[in-house]
Design an enzyme around this catalytic site. Structure first.
Site, PDB file in Angstrom:
ATOM      1  CG  HIS A   1      -6.873   9.374   1.071  1.00 16.05           C
ATOM      2  ND1 HIS A   1      -6.988   8.109   0.529  1.00 16.05           N
ATOM      3  CD2 HIS A   1      -7.155  10.239   0.070  1.00 16.05           C
ATOM      4  CE1 HIS A   1      -7.307   8.212  -0.754  1.00 16.05           C
ATOM      5  NE2 HIS A   1      -7.432   9.494  -1.057  1.00 16.05           N
TER       6      HIS A   1
ATOM      7  CG  ASP B   1      -2.671  15.442  -2.927  1.00 14.17           C
ATOM      8  OD1 ASP B   1      -3.626  14.714  -2.597  1.00 14.17           O
ATOM      9  OD2 ASP B   1      -2.161  15.430  -4.073  1.00 14.17           O
TER      10      ASP B   1
ATOM     11  CG  HIS C   1      -4.544  -0.784   4.810  1.00 12.68           C
ATOM     12  ND1 HIS C   1      -4.018   0.047   3.836  1.00 12.68           N
ATOM     13  CD2 HIS C   1      -5.498  -1.516   4.201  1.00 12.68           C
ATOM     14  CE1 HIS C   1      -4.622  -0.194   2.693  1.00 12.68           C
ATOM     15  NE2 HIS C   1      -5.529  -1.139   2.885  1.00 12.68           N
TER      16      HIS C   1
ATOM     17  CB  CYS D   1      -0.921  -0.001   1.221  1.00 13.20           C
ATOM     18  SG  CYS D   1      -1.763   1.574   1.484  1.00 13.20           S
TER      19      CYS D   1
ATOM     20  CG  HIS E   1      -8.417  14.742  -0.604  1.00 14.95           C
ATOM     21  ND1 HIS E   1      -7.386  14.812  -1.516  1.00 14.95           N
ATOM     22  CD2 HIS E   1      -9.001  13.526  -0.803  1.00 14.95           C
ATOM     23  CE1 HIS E   1      -7.348  13.702  -2.239  1.00 14.95           C
ATOM     24  NE2 HIS E   1      -8.323  12.906  -1.835  1.00 14.95           N
TER      25      HIS E   1
ATOM     26  CG  HIS F   1      -4.130   3.863   3.624  1.00 17.38           C
ATOM     27  ND1 HIS F   1      -3.203   3.015   4.221  1.00 17.38           N
ATOM     28  CD2 HIS F   1      -4.527   4.708   4.609  1.00 17.38           C
ATOM     29  CE1 HIS F   1      -3.052   3.332   5.498  1.00 17.38           C
ATOM     30  NE2 HIS F   1      -3.849   4.377   5.754  1.00 17.38           N
TER      31      HIS F   1
ATOM     32  CG  ASN G   1     -12.397  11.442  -3.700  1.00 17.74           C
ATOM     33  OD1 ASN G   1     -13.454  12.069  -3.713  1.00 17.74           O
ATOM     34  ND2 ASN G   1     -11.253  11.985  -4.075  1.00 17.74           N
TER      35      ASN G   1
HETATM   36  P1  DGP Z   1      -7.851  10.053  -4.136  1.00 17.36           P
HETATM   37  O1  DGP Z   1      -7.995  10.339  -5.609  1.00 17.36           O
HETATM   38  O2  DGP Z   1      -8.981  10.614  -3.303  1.00 17.36           O
HETATM   39  O3  DGP Z   1      -7.585   8.581  -3.887  1.00 17.36           O
HETATM   40  O4  DGP Z   1      -6.557  10.863  -3.673  1.00 17.36           O
HETATM   41  C1  DGP Z   1      -5.279  10.349  -3.672  1.00 17.36           C
HETATM   42  C2  DGP Z   1      -4.338  11.503  -3.558  1.00 17.36           C
HETATM   43  O5  DGP Z   1      -3.057  11.003  -3.252  1.00 17.36           O
HETATM   44  C3  DGP Z   1      -4.187  12.335  -4.830  1.00 17.36           C
HETATM   45  O6  DGP Z   1      -4.696  13.646  -4.584  1.00 17.36           O
HETATM   46  C4  DGP Z   1      -2.701  12.384  -5.080  1.00 17.36           C
HETATM   47  C5  DGP Z   1      -2.102  11.849  -3.816  1.00 17.36           C
HETATM   48  N1  DGP Z   1      -0.915  11.052  -4.008  1.00 17.36           N
HETATM   49  C6  DGP Z   1      -0.778   9.957  -4.811  1.00 17.36           C
HETATM   50  N2  DGP Z   1       0.454   9.469  -4.715  1.00 17.36           N
HETATM   51  C7  DGP Z   1       1.113  10.249  -3.810  1.00 17.36           C
HETATM   52  C8  DGP Z   1       2.454  10.235  -3.294  1.00 17.36           C
HETATM   53  O7  DGP Z   1       3.281   9.388  -3.614  1.00 17.36           O
HETATM   54  N3  DGP Z   1       2.758  11.210  -2.398  1.00 17.36           N
HETATM   55  C9  DGP Z   1       1.862  12.173  -2.007  1.00 17.36           C
HETATM   56  N4  DGP Z   1       2.281  13.095  -1.140  1.00 17.36           N
HETATM   57  N5  DGP Z   1       0.605  12.217  -2.481  1.00 17.36           N
HETATM   58  C10 DGP Z   1       0.239  11.256  -3.369  1.00 17.36           C
END
Ligand code: DGP
Length: 113
Positions: free
Chosen positions: A99, A30, A46, A4, A101, A97, A86
């Site tokens: 999360h 992000d 997780h 993950c 925002h 996982h 989401n």
């Molecule tokens: P969602 O689409 O709701 O699953 O959001 C996932 C978010 O995770 C997206 O806005 C971009 C962020 N993201 C993806 N990979 C990484 C990473 O490797 N590092 C960071 N800091 N954010 C990431």
């Protein structure tokens, strides 16, 4: 979970910009910000999404929500902020996982979807 992405970020195996951390929660910027402040608040334990919230204890879920407010205060989002989680493909969840925002630092659109 060993494969993950966010578990690896929490473990420090993949670098991130940490914004907040406590016993139960990790928060980091992000990689693709959609607002001047865009922080992801994740439980250290997780669960794939809110659809699997029963996999987490209530303390952890509450800690996530509290952390959203703490992050907003820490980031100086005095004008307000938006929290989005989401869940699943219709909501375009890309990382399985749970999360949250935390978005702020600008006037948001009224639309939610
Ligand atoms: P969602 O689409 O709701 O699953 O959001 C996932 C978010 O995770 C997206 O806005 C971009 C962020 N993201 C993806 N990979 C990484 C990473 O490797 N590092 C960071 N800091 N954010 C990431």
């Amino acid at each position: 979970m060993s494969d993950c992405l966010f578990c690896k970020i929490i473990a420090g195996e993949i670098p991130s910009t940490r914004v907040y951390e406590d016993e139960l929660v990790f928060a980091f910027r992000d990689i693709n910000p959609m607002a001047p402040t865009h922080v992801l608040v994740v439980p250290k334990a997780h669960a794939a999404s809110l659809a699997e919230a029963d996999a987490l204890d209530d303390r952890t879920l509450a800690a996530c929500l509290r952390a959203c407010g703490k992050v907003a205060a820490q980031e100086g989002l005095t004008g307000g902020f938006r929290v989005v989680s989401n869940c699943g493909s219709d909501a375009c969840q890309s990382v399985p996982h749970l999360h949250f925002h935390v978005l702020g630092g600008k006037k948001m659109s009224e639309g939610m979807a």
